[in-house]
Enzyme design. Sequence first.
Site, short mmCIF file in Angstrom:
data_model
loop_
_atom_site.label_atom_id
_atom_site.label_comp_id
_atom_site.label_asym_id
_atom_site.label_seq_id
_atom_site.Cartn_x
_atom_site.Cartn_y
_atom_site.Cartn_z
N CYS A 43 9.33 41.90 -21.36
CA CYS A 43 10.22 42.67 -22.22
C CYS A 43 9.38 43.34 -23.29
O CYS A 43 8.49 42.72 -23.89
CB CYS A 43 11.26 41.75 -22.85
SG CYS A 43 12.09 42.45 -24.28
N LYS A 69 2.62 4.69 1.12
CA LYS A 69 2.97 5.30 2.40
C LYS A 69 2.54 6.77 2.34
O LYS A 69 3.23 7.60 1.76
CB LYS A 69 4.46 5.19 2.67
CG LYS A 69 4.86 5.65 4.08
CD LYS A 69 6.35 5.42 4.32
CE LYS A 69 6.71 5.80 5.75
NZ LYS A 69 6.48 7.23 6.03
N GLU A 80 0.85 -1.19 0.00
CA GLU A 80 0.00 0.00 0.00
C GLU A 80 0.88 1.24 0.00
O GLU A 80 2.05 1.19 0.42
CB GLU A 80 -0.92 0.01 1.22
CG GLU A 80 -0.18 -0.02 2.55
CD GLU A 80 -1.10 -0.39 3.70
OE1 GLU A 80 -2.24 0.06 3.71
OE2 GLU A 80 -0.65 -1.13 4.60
N LYS A 118 11.20 3.49 0.21
CA LYS A 118 11.01 4.92 -0.01
C LYS A 118 11.31 5.30 -1.46
O LYS A 118 12.20 4.75 -2.10
CB LYS A 118 11.92 5.73 0.93
CG LYS A 118 11.68 5.46 2.42
CD LYS A 118 10.33 5.96 2.88
CE LYS A 118 10.33 7.44 3.15
NZ LYS A 118 11.09 7.87 4.31
N LYS A 145 4.19 -5.49 3.92
CA LYS A 145 4.05 -6.23 5.18
C LYS A 145 3.82 -7.71 4.87
O LYS A 145 3.05 -8.03 3.94
CB LYS A 145 2.85 -5.70 5.98
CG LYS A 145 2.95 -4.23 6.36
CD LYS A 145 1.68 -3.75 7.01
CE LYS A 145 1.74 -2.25 7.31
NZ LYS A 145 0.47 -1.72 7.85
#
Length: 749
Positions: free
Chosen positions: A428, A118, A116, A316, A292
Amino acid sequence: MSVPEAARARAESLRAQVRHHNYRYYVLDDPEVPDAEYDRLMAQLRDIEAAHPGLVTPDSPTQRVGAEPRADLVEVRHRVPMISLDNAMSDDKLVDFHRRLQTALPGEEPILYTAEPKLDGLAVNIRYAAGVLVQAATRGDGTRGEDVSLNVRTIRTVPLRLMGEDWPEILEVRGEVYMTRSGFARLNAEIEARGDRPFANPRNAAAGSLRQLDPRVTAKRPLNFCCYGWGEVSESPGESQYAWLKRLEGWGIPLSKELERVEGLGGCRGYFDALAERRDGLDYDIDGVVFKVDRLEAQARLGATVHHPRWAVARKFPAQEELTEVVDVEFQVGRTGAVTPVARLRPVQVSGVTVSNATLHNMDEIQRKDVRIGDQVFVRRAGDVIPEVVRVLVERRPAQTRPVVLPTHCPVCGSDVIRPEGEAVARCTGGLYCPAQRKEAIKHFASRRAMDIEGLGDKLAEQLVDLDWIHEPAELYQLTVERLIKLERMGEKSAANLVAALERSKETTFARFIFSLGIREVGEATAQALAERFDSIQALMAARTSDFLQTRGVKGIGQKTAEELLGHLDTHPEEVPPGSLSAWLAGLKVPGLTRPRAEAVAELFPSLEVLRSAKAEQICSNSVRLVEGVGPIVSAHIVGFFAQSHNREAIERLLAAGVHWPAPSGAPEAATGQRLAGKTFVITGTLTRPRDEIKALLQRQGAKVTGSVSKNTDYLLAGADAGSKLVKAQSLGVEVIDESGLGKLLDQR
């Protein structure tokens, strides 16, 4: 074994830094460093403690999750500790995690995992008794958290009573309180509209909202909850992590829509890669994936350390935010003339890419974020977009920082840089001359509604500029067949056709020529209005703001103040006592009529009798447009464009090349055969002929064609599916005709 003094000192320094950042992150909800830097500090501390076990102390940050609860919220002790997760910062770390499980779980092959996202929010534990929400607490230090029950009850995704009837007597669900990106954007817009300081990111917004002392404030915030686990449960959760989570979902507990059960290391890798590709398209922030072990009996055998379970890991993503320094700020000129500030940064790795530049958008953004040269800043890179400065670390600001100043002249061509009032973007004014705008200027000049140079499309225009053949529009008329046939895929016939089209384009109209110059916000309708107002390009180039707008009244006085003043004069017919008119007016105490404004009114109206006969529009500050479609902003663009000698010289070279148009023949009313002279038309809806063709027909008959309906509009030509313009015309009493009605108008003698 003795511990080296240097190692002991380093460990103490790291602990102090991590504790400080824990406090900023968990207690104040105002982190000083991005997650990546915090993770590095924690990793260094773990490494030094692993090398010297004698350095490990019970109060080390490696032995607990977060920080102490805030003193102003009631403390809650968790019945089952809320420990953290171990991080896998690379694929190698994920492989190591999987191999350790294979060794610890012989015969458990293949290993099934729940997977899942994070979420990046604030972890909470929500307790249900007999199916009713009775308490909610933050994670805190993992053992003790803060009671946020009243606030959590305001989150619409959290059920106050569980669905069904087969739930346990006691059930604690654990998950993340977070804020979607769209909700965060709406919240910050509301905060900025009040003049308050916005939140830095959705995580801070969610944490700050959940920990409000007043639940009424929390109730107004767009918070969400997503469950990822559980705490105390009064019955066995069964055999599978995934199955139990799905059972929770059946009781009304929200789960991630991305929750899956995957098989082995290959399944984990596939899930991680697929979610990483979709990460930027999600409406919420995630910083990784949690894997997990699915079998709960295997989880029990693997156990946990004081810090994290051995059966779970957070893989991560590469950091999307990093901390770096603003070395300098330079200004780039875009194809439309926009002058954009760009921060030159001390190079830093963000999302696996070295970032040394970041956009600052505009001067308003620089002032809002208070960015200065020399500042420490958070830099973010999401997906493939240009990196941007998220916020400044003001608390680390060195004394020698320098403010960012908008240049007065274009860094490319030296033309004036202007920023019209009410606009965030500076531009400009080089226009036809500025190399940064050259391609777009040539494309626009040659387009069908401008000079209509058939055969000179966008790709050919870009090719001519890239070859350095064309620097300004006038040079197009120097192209020859002999030169053009040298281009790739350009035959002699095509080259001859283009040269002929260039020659034909020299005969144009004044309105088309004005439109071809590419003056910002001067479209076809405005160009036509300018052509009708000015009898030559020289007169237009010499125009000033006062030639487009006539200002009236007194600066600072609005319609309401003017009406109140006149109302007072109507009901109080007394004469001015001896003394000045300005002093008498100031003494009336009319709201908004200050002493300086009273003096300005007295200067504008020489006597009380003249003032009494005035209208509110003559007193309040307002302006009358002398050219339809040209207000303060557009007039500033026009005047600024022609103020540049480069642009005037480029126009003179076009005229010298033979570009011309018929001289004006006097007022439209005097023109022979112009049946619609002096009439104003607006065209809307789907018609049987191209709109440009009808517009040209109307203009040949002396009519003015504008883009919007007003009280000055004589006719609305409406085709099928006419929309808001038809509604407005009907409300103003403007005559509405169809194509048949237009034909009758043209047939009138």
